[in-house]
Design a protein around this motif. Structure first.
Motif, PDB file in Angstrom:
ATOM      1  N   GLU A 105       9.954   7.822   1.379  1.00 51.08           N
ATOM      2  CA  GLU A 105      11.336   8.275   1.382  1.00 51.08           C
ATOM      3  C   GLU A 105      12.223   7.155   0.833  1.00 51.08           C
ATOM      4  N   GLU A 106      13.293   7.537   0.162  1.00 55.75           N
ATOM      5  CA  GLU A 106      14.217   6.539  -0.368  1.00 55.75           C
ATOM      6  C   GLU A 106      14.751   5.649   0.744  1.00 55.75           C
ATOM      7  N   GLN A 107      15.013   6.243   1.893  1.00 58.81           N
ATOM      8  CA  GLN A 107      15.529   5.473   3.034  1.00 58.81           C
ATOM      9  C   GLN A 107      14.513   4.432   3.492  1.00 58.81           C
ATOM     10  N   GLN A 108      13.215   4.774   3.442  1.00 62.90           N
ATOM     11  CA  GLN A 108      12.177   3.824   3.831  1.00 62.90           C
ATOM     12  C   GLN A 108      12.129   2.647   2.867  1.00 62.90           C
ATOM     13  N   TRP A 109      12.207   2.960   1.578  1.00 66.70           N
ATOM     14  CA  TRP A 109      12.224   1.893   0.558  1.00 66.70           C
ATOM     15  C   TRP A 109      13.419   0.971   0.776  1.00 66.70           C
ATOM     16  N   ASP A 110      14.596   1.580   0.930  1.00 66.95           N
ATOM     17  CA  ASP A 110      15.816   0.784   1.099  1.00 66.95           C
ATOM     18  C   ASP A 110      15.755  -0.092   2.350  1.00 66.95           C
ATOM     19  N   GLU A 111      15.185   0.443   3.412  1.00 67.49           N
ATOM     20  CA  GLU A 111      15.112  -0.312   4.662  1.00 67.49           C
ATOM     21  C   GLU A 111      14.226  -1.545   4.500  1.00 67.49           C
ATOM     22  N   GLY A 156       5.834  -0.197  -1.401  1.00 64.29           N
ATOM     23  CA  GLY A 156       7.138  -0.726  -1.018  1.00 64.29           C
ATOM     24  C   GLY A 156       7.023  -2.042  -0.275  1.00 64.29           C
ATOM     25  N   TYR A 157       6.087  -2.109   0.667  1.00 62.19           N
ATOM     26  CA  TYR A 157       5.922  -3.322   1.475  1.00 62.19           C
ATOM     27  C   TYR A 157       5.470  -4.493   0.612  1.00 62.19           C
ATOM     28  N   CYS A 158       4.465  -4.262  -0.240  1.00 61.39           N
ATOM     29  CA  CYS A 158       3.990  -5.335  -1.117  1.00 61.39           C
ATOM     30  C   CYS A 158       5.090  -5.794  -2.065  1.00 61.39           C
ATOM     31  N   THR A 159       5.875  -4.872  -2.578  1.00 59.37           N
ATOM     32  CA  THR A 159       6.972  -5.237  -3.470  1.00 59.37           C
ATOM     33  C   THR A 159       7.937  -6.183  -2.770  1.00 59.37           C
ATOM     34  N   SER A 160       8.272  -5.873  -1.527  1.00 56.82           N
ATOM     35  CA  SER A 160       9.217  -6.723  -0.789  1.00 56.82           C
ATOM     36  C   SER A 160       8.610  -8.088  -0.499  1.00 56.82           C
TER      37      SER A 160
END
Length: 238
Positions: A105-111, A156-160
């Motif tokens: 979800e976009e919200q998950q990515w943003d968080e 998403g997690y690896c990107t962050s």
């Protein structure tokens, strides 16, 4: 080697209400530091502050949403006003959502980007000018093995976390002339139910990571433990 004492050091630990941050707060206080435990959950922070049995150090509950600039500024100002200095900043707060990239979800990515990257940027941004004026200090970022290798479902997690590694590298270069240490610790699987996942029995304990952070912080003055990777020993089948 002559390891440094943490007695009377002022330490900020983000993501302190549970898991690795909780363990680090207790250990650093045990070693004599004054720890400002930072998270959003006021109740858990107060319980943490009350639970320390240290006679030398202490834990101070410091509620703060590290994704909000005004709150972070107020936090850093408070610590300096109350204690006159900041010796160590530990950027530990993190959040993980896992799944195929197209299913996130976009919200998950943003968080994840807000907590794992922006939060670290803000705490660092408002702490660094103070450290530069003092020409001393240490910033320790808690990344992950996921900041060094990728895995399916970790887009998403690896990107962050890869971003946090780059952030740490640049910060190291910028702060080296000011006698400020920068370190990053990359743990593998930890028994904290992070991201809603069930940890394996052999995964690292939060206390393992806390002790490594202590060793990094207490290293001799002339030594920078720049990047540490921690992995659990995987039992071999009999």
């Amino acid at each position: 080697m002559q390891f440094q004492s943490l007695h009377n050091k002022v330490v900020i630990v983000t993501g302190a209400s549970k898991g690795i941050g909780h363990a680090m707060s207790l250990l650093f206080a045990e070693k004599g530091a004054t720890v400002y435990a930072v998270a959003r959950n006021v109740g858990l922070l107060k319980a943490l502050a009350a639970s320390t049995e240290s006679t030398d150090g202490s834990i101070i509950a410091a509620p703060c949403d590290i994704t909000r600039s005004s709150e972070v500024q107020a936090l850093i100002t408070r610590v300096i006003e109350e204690k006159g200095k900041i010796d160590i900043l530990i950027n530990n707060a993190g959040i993980g959502h896992f799944g195929a990239i197209h299913e996130l979800e976009e919200q998950q990515w943003d968080e994840m980007m807000a907590v794992n990257l922006k939060g670290t940027f803000l705490t660092t941004k408002y702490t660094v000018p103070h450290l530069i004026r003092r020409k001393s200090g240490h910033i320790i970022n808690i990344s992950s093995v996921a900041g060094t290798v990728t895995f399916e479902g970790g887009g998403g997690y690896c990107t962050s976390k890869f971003g946090l590694m780059a952030f740490t590298d640049v910060l190291t270069q910028e702060l080296k002339p000011h006698n400020i240490k920068v370190s990053v610790i990359c743990p593998g699987s930890v028994q904290t139910h992070f991201g809603g996942t069930e940890p394996k029995d052999y995964a690292l304990e939060a206390e393992d990571v806390a002790y490594m952070a202590y060793q990094v912080a207490a290293a001799p003055k002339n030594v920078i433990l720049n990047q540490i990777t921690m992995r659990p020993v995987v039992p071999q089948p009999k």
